[in-house]
Design a protein around this motif. Structure first.
Motif, PDB file in Angstrom:
ATOM      1  N   PRO A   1       0.851  -1.191   0.000  1.00  0.00           N
ATOM      2  CA  PRO A   1       0.000   0.000   0.000  1.00  0.00           C
ATOM      3  C   PRO A   1       0.892   1.250   0.000  1.00  0.00           C
ATOM      4  CG  PRO A   1      -0.613  -1.504   1.783  1.00  0.00           C
ATOM      5  CD  PRO A   1       0.651  -2.028   1.169  1.00  0.00           C
ATOM      6  N   GLN A   2       0.410   2.307  -0.566  1.00  0.00           N
ATOM      7  CA  GLN A   2       1.222   3.512  -0.743  1.00  0.00           C
ATOM      8  C   GLN A   2       1.848   4.004   0.567  1.00  0.00           C
ATOM      9  OE1 GLN A   2      -0.533   7.232  -2.331  1.00  0.00           O
ATOM     10  NE2 GLN A   2       0.898   6.916  -4.010  1.00  0.00           N
ATOM     11  N   HIS A   3       1.121   3.945   1.656  1.00  0.00           N
ATOM     12  CA  HIS A   3       1.646   4.474   2.919  1.00  0.00           C
ATOM     13  C   HIS A   3       2.777   3.616   3.500  1.00  0.00           C
ATOM     14  CE1 HIS A   3      -1.271   1.534   4.455  1.00  0.00           C
ATOM     15  NE2 HIS A   3      -0.559   1.529   5.565  1.00  0.00           N
ATOM     16  N   GLU A   4       2.956   2.386   3.015  1.00  0.00           N
ATOM     17  CA  GLU A   4       4.025   1.516   3.511  1.00  0.00           C
ATOM     18  C   GLU A   4       5.301   1.602   2.665  1.00  0.00           C
ATOM     19  OE1 GLU A   4       2.734  -2.504   4.173  1.00  0.00           O
ATOM     20  OE2 GLU A   4       0.937  -1.851   5.242  1.00  0.00           O
ATOM     21  N   ARG A   5       5.236   2.255   1.541  1.00  0.00           N
ATOM     22  CA  ARG A   5       6.400   2.292   0.642  1.00  0.00           C
ATOM     23  C   ARG A   5       7.595   3.026   1.237  1.00  0.00           C
ATOM     24  NH1 ARG A   5       2.543   3.190  -4.464  1.00  0.00           N
ATOM     25  NH2 ARG A   5       1.614   1.116  -4.363  1.00  0.00           N
ATOM     26  N   PRO A   6       7.402   4.172   1.908  1.00  0.00           N
ATOM     27  CA  PRO A   6       8.574   4.806   2.523  1.00  0.00           C
ATOM     28  C   PRO A   6       9.273   3.899   3.536  1.00  0.00           C
ATOM     29  CG  PRO A   6       6.764   6.367   2.406  1.00  0.00           C
ATOM     30  CD  PRO A   6       6.205   5.016   2.030  1.00  0.00           C
ATOM     31  N   GLY A   7       8.511   3.078   4.236  1.00  0.00           N
ATOM     32  CA  GLY A   7       9.106   2.154   5.203  1.00  0.00           C
ATOM     33  C   GLY A   7      10.017   1.133   4.548  1.00  0.00           C
ATOM     34  N   LEU A   8       9.640   0.630   3.379  1.00  0.00           N
ATOM     35  CA  LEU A   8      10.497  -0.320   2.676  1.00  0.00           C
ATOM     36  C   LEU A   8      11.778   0.357   2.191  1.00  0.00           C
ATOM     37  CD1 LEU A   8      11.004  -3.163   1.648  1.00  0.00           C
ATOM     38  CD2 LEU A   8       9.721  -2.567  -0.429  1.00  0.00           C
ATOM     39  N   ILE A   9      11.660   1.587   1.737  1.00  0.00           N
ATOM     40  CA  ILE A   9      12.857   2.332   1.324  1.00  0.00           C
ATOM     41  C   ILE A   9      13.787   2.513   2.521  1.00  0.00           C
ATOM     42  CG2 ILE A   9      13.655   4.607   0.537  1.00  0.00           C
ATOM     43  CD1 ILE A   9      11.115   4.608  -1.295  1.00  0.00           C
ATOM     44  N   ARG A  10      13.223   2.891   3.657  1.00  0.00           N
ATOM     45  CA  ARG A  10      14.017   3.053   4.876  1.00  0.00           C
ATOM     46  C   ARG A  10      14.707   1.729   5.241  1.00  0.00           C
ATOM     47  NH1 ARG A  10      13.481   6.933   8.321  1.00  0.00           N
ATOM     48  NH2 ARG A  10      11.370   7.419   7.586  1.00  0.00           N
ATOM     49  N   GLU A  11      13.981   0.619   5.151  1.00  0.00           N
ATOM     50  CA  GLU A  11      14.557  -0.692   5.470  1.00  0.00           C
ATOM     51  C   GLU A  11      15.771  -0.994   4.595  1.00  0.00           C
ATOM     52  OE1 GLU A  11      11.660  -3.844   5.312  1.00  0.00           O
ATOM     53  OE2 GLU A  11      10.271  -2.706   6.582  1.00  0.00           O
ATOM     54  N   GLN A  12      15.714  -0.607   3.316  1.00  0.00           N
ATOM     55  CA  GLN A  12      16.842  -0.871   2.424  1.00  0.00           C
ATOM     56  C   GLN A  12      18.079  -0.101   2.864  1.00  0.00           C
ATOM     57  OE1 GLN A  12      16.477  -3.424   0.341  1.00  0.00           O
ATOM     58  NE2 GLN A  12      14.458  -3.390   1.259  1.00  0.00           N
TER      59      GLN A  12
ATOM     60  N   ALA B   1      22.563  -2.928  -4.319  1.00  0.00           N
ATOM     61  CA  ALA B   1      21.778  -2.549  -5.500  1.00  0.00           C
ATOM     62  C   ALA B   1      20.398  -2.026  -5.104  1.00  0.00           C
ATOM     63  CB  ALA B   1      21.646  -3.739  -6.452  1.00  0.00           C
ATOM     64  N   ARG B   2      19.791  -2.643  -4.087  1.00  0.00           N
ATOM     65  CA  ARG B   2      18.497  -2.153  -3.606  1.00  0.00           C
ATOM     66  C   ARG B   2      18.648  -0.761  -2.999  1.00  0.00           C
ATOM     67  NH1 ARG B   2      17.721  -7.731  -2.522  1.00  0.00           N
ATOM     68  NH2 ARG B   2      18.696  -7.562  -0.480  1.00  0.00           N
ATOM     69  N   ALA B   3      19.723  -0.544  -2.259  1.00  0.00           N
ATOM     70  CA  ALA B   3      19.954   0.770  -1.649  1.00  0.00           C
ATOM     71  C   ALA B   3      20.178   1.840  -2.712  1.00  0.00           C
ATOM     72  CB  ALA B   3      21.138   0.714  -0.688  1.00  0.00           C
ATOM     73  N   VAL B   4      20.891   1.512  -3.764  1.00  0.00           N
ATOM     74  CA  VAL B   4      21.113   2.486  -4.855  1.00  0.00           C
ATOM     75  C   VAL B   4      19.784   2.821  -5.525  1.00  0.00           C
ATOM     76  CG1 VAL B   4      22.189   2.817  -7.119  1.00  0.00           C
ATOM     77  CG2 VAL B   4      23.531   1.869  -5.223  1.00  0.00           C
ATOM     78  N   ALA B   5      18.961   1.817  -5.783  1.00  0.00           N
ATOM     79  CA  ALA B   5      17.654   2.073  -6.392  1.00  0.00           C
ATOM     80  C   ALA B   5      16.787   2.926  -5.460  1.00  0.00           C
ATOM     81  CB  ALA B   5      16.952   0.755  -6.714  1.00  0.00           C
ATOM     82  N   ALA B   6      16.806   2.607  -4.170  1.00  0.00           N
ATOM     83  CA  ALA B   6      16.034   3.395  -3.203  1.00  0.00           C
ATOM     84  C   ALA B   6      16.530   4.840  -3.171  1.00  0.00           C
ATOM     85  CB  ALA B   6      16.124   2.756  -1.823  1.00  0.00           C
ATOM     86  N   ALA B   7      17.845   5.021  -3.236  1.00  0.00           N
ATOM     87  CA  ALA B   7      18.403   6.380  -3.248  1.00  0.00           C
ATOM     88  C   ALA B   7      17.982   7.140  -4.506  1.00  0.00           C
ATOM     89  CB  ALA B   7      19.931   6.320  -3.141  1.00  0.00           C
ATOM     90  N   ALA B   8      17.887   6.448  -5.620  1.00  0.00           N
ATOM     91  CA  ALA B   8      17.436   7.104  -6.856  1.00  0.00           C
ATOM     92  C   ALA B   8      15.999   7.597  -6.704  1.00  0.00           C
ATOM     93  CB  ALA B   8      17.554   6.151  -8.041  1.00  0.00           C
ATOM     94  N   LEU B   9      15.170   6.841  -5.991  1.00  0.00           N
ATOM     95  CA  LEU B   9      13.791   7.264  -5.759  1.00  0.00           C
ATOM     96  C   LEU B   9      13.741   8.483  -4.843  1.00  0.00           C
ATOM     97  CD1 LEU B   9      12.192   3.732  -5.336  1.00  0.00           C
ATOM     98  CD2 LEU B   9      12.031   5.247  -7.335  1.00  0.00           C
ATOM     99  N   VAL B  10      14.610   8.508  -3.836  1.00  0.00           N
ATOM    100  CA  VAL B  10      14.689   9.673  -2.951  1.00  0.00           C
ATOM    101  C   VAL B  10      15.202  10.879  -3.724  1.00  0.00           C
ATOM    102  CG1 VAL B  10      15.889  10.631  -0.933  1.00  0.00           C
ATOM    103  CG2 VAL B  10      14.947   8.307  -0.843  1.00  0.00           C
ATOM    104  N   ALA B  11      16.260  10.697  -4.502  1.00  0.00           N
ATOM    105  CA  ALA B  11      16.841  11.802  -5.263  1.00  0.00           C
ATOM    106  C   ALA B  11      15.850  12.389  -6.260  1.00  0.00           C
ATOM    107  CB  ALA B  11      18.106  11.337  -5.995  1.00  0.00           C
ATOM    108  N   ALA B  12      14.994  11.553  -6.808  1.00  0.00           N
ATOM    109  CA  ALA B  12      14.009  12.035  -7.786  1.00  0.00           C
ATOM    110  C   ALA B  12      13.052  13.059  -7.175  1.00  0.00           C
ATOM    111  CB  ALA B  12      13.221  10.856  -8.360  1.00  0.00           C
TER     112      ALA B  12
END
Length: 145
Positions: free
Chosen positions: A25-36, A54-65
């Motif tokens: 669910p949309q509200h849980e997505r930031p938590g998964l990024i944080r977990e990475q 690789a997961r952390a780099v992808a998560a960082a790209a989402l934050v940077a966007a």
């Protein structure tokens, strides 16, 4: 590591991570990024597995966007579902995770160093770090390449 290009989402692990985001669910997505990020920063000086990195780099790209000056994520391998506005407290975690990805005992760096594309890959990841650092009002610093 199934990798087909130097982009942040151009590998099986990052694409799977994005699928995992889409499944939440949309509200849980930031938590998964944080977990990475925490999975990477919590390794200390231990060997860092390439999949975690690789997961952390992808998560960082989402934050940077979502940061000023960040590039939008438009690859077909990124999440299909829109992300909510991510909390700004993810930014320092992203920087710490990227620093760990470039630190000693990082399998992902070792794998890229064995290719002719290691330099451009590093430049792309360092650009992410710079965008995020600028958005956190923290100095980007120097990463030992």
């Amino acid at each position: 590591m199934g990798t087909w290009d130097i982009g942040h989402f151009d590998n099986d692990t990052a694409a799977d991570f994005c699928g995992d985001l889409d499944d939440l669910p949309q509200h849980e997505r930031p938590g998964l990024i944080r977990e990475q990020f925490l999975a990477v920063t919590g390794t200390g000086g231990e060997f860092l597995d390439s999949d975690d990195a690789a997961r952390a780099v992808a998560a960082a790209a989402l934050v940077a966007a979502q940061c000023p000056g960040g590039d939008p994520v438009t690859t077909p391998y990124s999440p299909d579902e829109p992300l909510p506005e991510l909390p700004t407290d993810l930014r320092p975690l992203a920087i710490q995770a990227l620093d760990r990805v470039f630190g000693p005992e990082s399998e992902l760096v070792e794998l890229w160093d064995e290719t002719n594309s290691g330099g451009p890959w590093r430049e792309g990841v360092l650009r992410l770090r710079g965008v995020i650092a600028a958005a956190t009002d923290r100095p980007c610093g120097i990463v030992d390449l």
